[in-house]
Motif scaffolding. Structure first.
Motif, mmCIF file in Angstrom:
data_model
loop_
_atom_site.group_PDB
_atom_site.id
_atom_site.type_symbol
_atom_site.label_atom_id
_atom_site.label_comp_id
_atom_site.label_asym_id
_atom_site.label_seq_id
_atom_site.Cartn_x
_atom_site.Cartn_y
_atom_site.Cartn_z
ATOM 1 N N ARG A 103 9.573 -36.032 -18.029
ATOM 2 C CA ARG A 103 9.112 -36.075 -16.632
ATOM 3 C C ARG A 103 7.745 -36.760 -16.491
ATOM 4 O O ARG A 103 7.417 -37.265 -15.413
ATOM 5 C CB ARG A 103 9.065 -34.669 -16.045
ATOM 6 N N SER A 104 6.966 -36.764 -17.560
ATOM 7 C CA SER A 104 5.641 -37.390 -17.481
ATOM 8 C C SER A 104 5.735 -38.911 -17.336
ATOM 9 O O SER A 104 4.761 -39.554 -16.954
ATOM 10 C CB SER A 104 4.811 -37.033 -18.714
ATOM 11 N N PHE A 105 6.902 -39.492 -17.638
ATOM 12 C CA PHE A 105 7.081 -40.938 -17.503
ATOM 13 C C PHE A 105 7.389 -41.362 -16.068
ATOM 14 O O PHE A 105 7.446 -42.555 -15.781
ATOM 15 C CB PHE A 105 8.224 -41.406 -18.414
ATOM 16 N N LEU A 106 7.607 -40.409 -15.187
ATOM 17 C CA LEU A 106 8.047 -40.725 -13.833
ATOM 18 C C LEU A 106 6.875 -40.879 -12.874
ATOM 19 O O LEU A 106 5.918 -40.098 -12.894
ATOM 20 C CB LEU A 106 8.969 -39.616 -13.309
ATOM 21 N N GLY A 107 6.967 -41.858 -12.005
ATOM 22 C CA GLY A 107 5.993 -42.071 -10.943
ATOM 23 C C GLY A 107 6.703 -42.660 -9.735
ATOM 24 O O GLY A 107 7.600 -43.505 -9.881
ATOM 25 N N ALA A 108 6.321 -42.230 -8.555
ATOM 26 C CA ALA A 108 7.034 -42.640 -7.340
ATOM 27 C C ALA A 108 7.032 -44.158 -7.158
ATOM 28 O O ALA A 108 8.062 -44.764 -6.848
ATOM 29 C CB ALA A 108 6.417 -41.949 -6.125
ATOM 30 N N ARG A 109 5.875 -44.778 -7.322
ATOM 31 C CA ARG A 109 5.794 -46.228 -7.117
ATOM 32 C C ARG A 109 6.637 -46.980 -8.136
ATOM 33 O O ARG A 109 7.343 -47.943 -7.807
ATOM 34 C CB ARG A 109 4.343 -46.693 -7.206
ATOM 35 N N ALA A 110 6.542 -46.552 -9.398
ATOM 36 C CA ALA A 110 7.278 -47.242 -10.449
ATOM 37 C C ALA A 110 8.787 -47.083 -10.269
ATOM 38 O O ALA A 110 9.551 -48.030 -10.476
ATOM 39 C CB ALA A 110 6.852 -46.724 -11.819
ATOM 40 N N VAL A 111 9.230 -45.891 -9.880
ATOM 41 C CA VAL A 111 10.657 -45.681 -9.625
ATOM 42 C C VAL A 111 11.123 -46.587 -8.495
ATOM 43 O O VAL A 111 12.157 -47.263 -8.599
ATOM 44 C CB VAL A 111 10.946 -44.204 -9.297
ATOM 45 N N ARG A 112 10.368 -46.616 -7.416
ATOM 46 C CA ARG A 112 10.754 -47.450 -6.275
ATOM 47 C C ARG A 112 10.830 -48.921 -6.679
ATOM 48 O O ARG A 112 11.821 -49.607 -6.407
ATOM 49 C CB ARG A 112 9.761 -47.282 -5.135
#
Length: 234
Positions: A103-112
């Motif tokens: 989960r630490s690899f996730l970020g809203a901007r990067a996912v988008r």
């Protein structure tokens, strides 16, 4: 199976089999990550960071490269740590540690950016296909399925914080892919709807947290350092 370029820490079956979209003629795709010997990282020529083979179809990324891809929320690389348990073929203690910090690899901007970017690429490919030809029609349907899958996964990540690798309703994705292949402009509405949902507040932090990945990678390097004392006569 070809010799691994280092110690494989985590690998499994990905692609259409993992999504639940495989059919009788589908390839079996494997993805994994490996640790290069730490000594090899200090020389003039660094080891290759990725190894891709066919027969079997397998992609292996060196641990540091995989972390960079995952911190950018690369859809293909990231799914390795979100596979259903039955699809893992190699799962070492260090691989387990990586799954634990996924989960630490996730970020809203990067996912988008990553998921919408990949989905848009599929849309562009889709619009170049001549669907009157049976062979290119099949390719168009494949692009459309990937587009739908990527958008579903992006929205689920944004709203639930979990990567939905095994699709809950693969038949819906197949059917929608066929309709989009026949009328590609339908995908524009899906892209716009997904972008609108991804612009709303979600459960993900704005950016990934690099600290757990950095600490994990340091443990990998320490574990794969085979120190030898200098020769007495040197």
């Amino acid at each position: 199976m070809s010799t691994a370029p280092g110690t494989v820490l985590l690998s499994g079956i990905v692609g259409s089999t993992a999504y639940g979209l495989a059919h009788a003629g589908s390839d079996l795709d494997r993805l994994g990550l490996f640790a290069a010997p730490t000594e090899g990282l200090h020389g003039l020529h660094r080891p290759a960071e990725s190894h891709v083979t066919t027969a079997p179809d397998r992609t292996l990324h060196e641990a540091a490269k995989w972390c960079r891809l995952a911190l950018a929320c690369n859809p293909t690389a990231s799914e390795l740590v979100w596979l259903p348990d039955d699809l893992y073929e190699v799962r070492t203690p260090l691989g387990e540690e990586l799954i634990a910090i996924r989960r630490s690899f996730l970020g809203a901007r990067a996912v988008r950016d990553a998921y919408l970017g990949y989905a848009t690429q599929q849309f562009r490919k889709l619009r170049t296909r001549d669907t009157a030809d049976p062979a290119t029609r099949a390719r168009a349907a494949k692009h459309a399925r990937h587009l739908v899958r990527l958008l579903d996964q992006a929205v689920h990540l944004h709203e639930a914080g979990h990567n939905l690798v095994r699709l809950p309703d693969p038949e819906r994705v197949r059917e929608l892919g066929e309709r989009i292949a026949d009328a590609p402009d339908r995908a524009e509405r899906l892209l716009a709807a997904a972008a609108e949902r991804l612009d709303r507040p979600g459960v993900l932090p704005d950016r990934p947290d690099e600290r757990p990945a950095d600490a994990w990678l340091r443990r990998v390097r320490a574990a794969h350092w085979a120190h030898r004392p200098p020769d007495a006569g040197a």
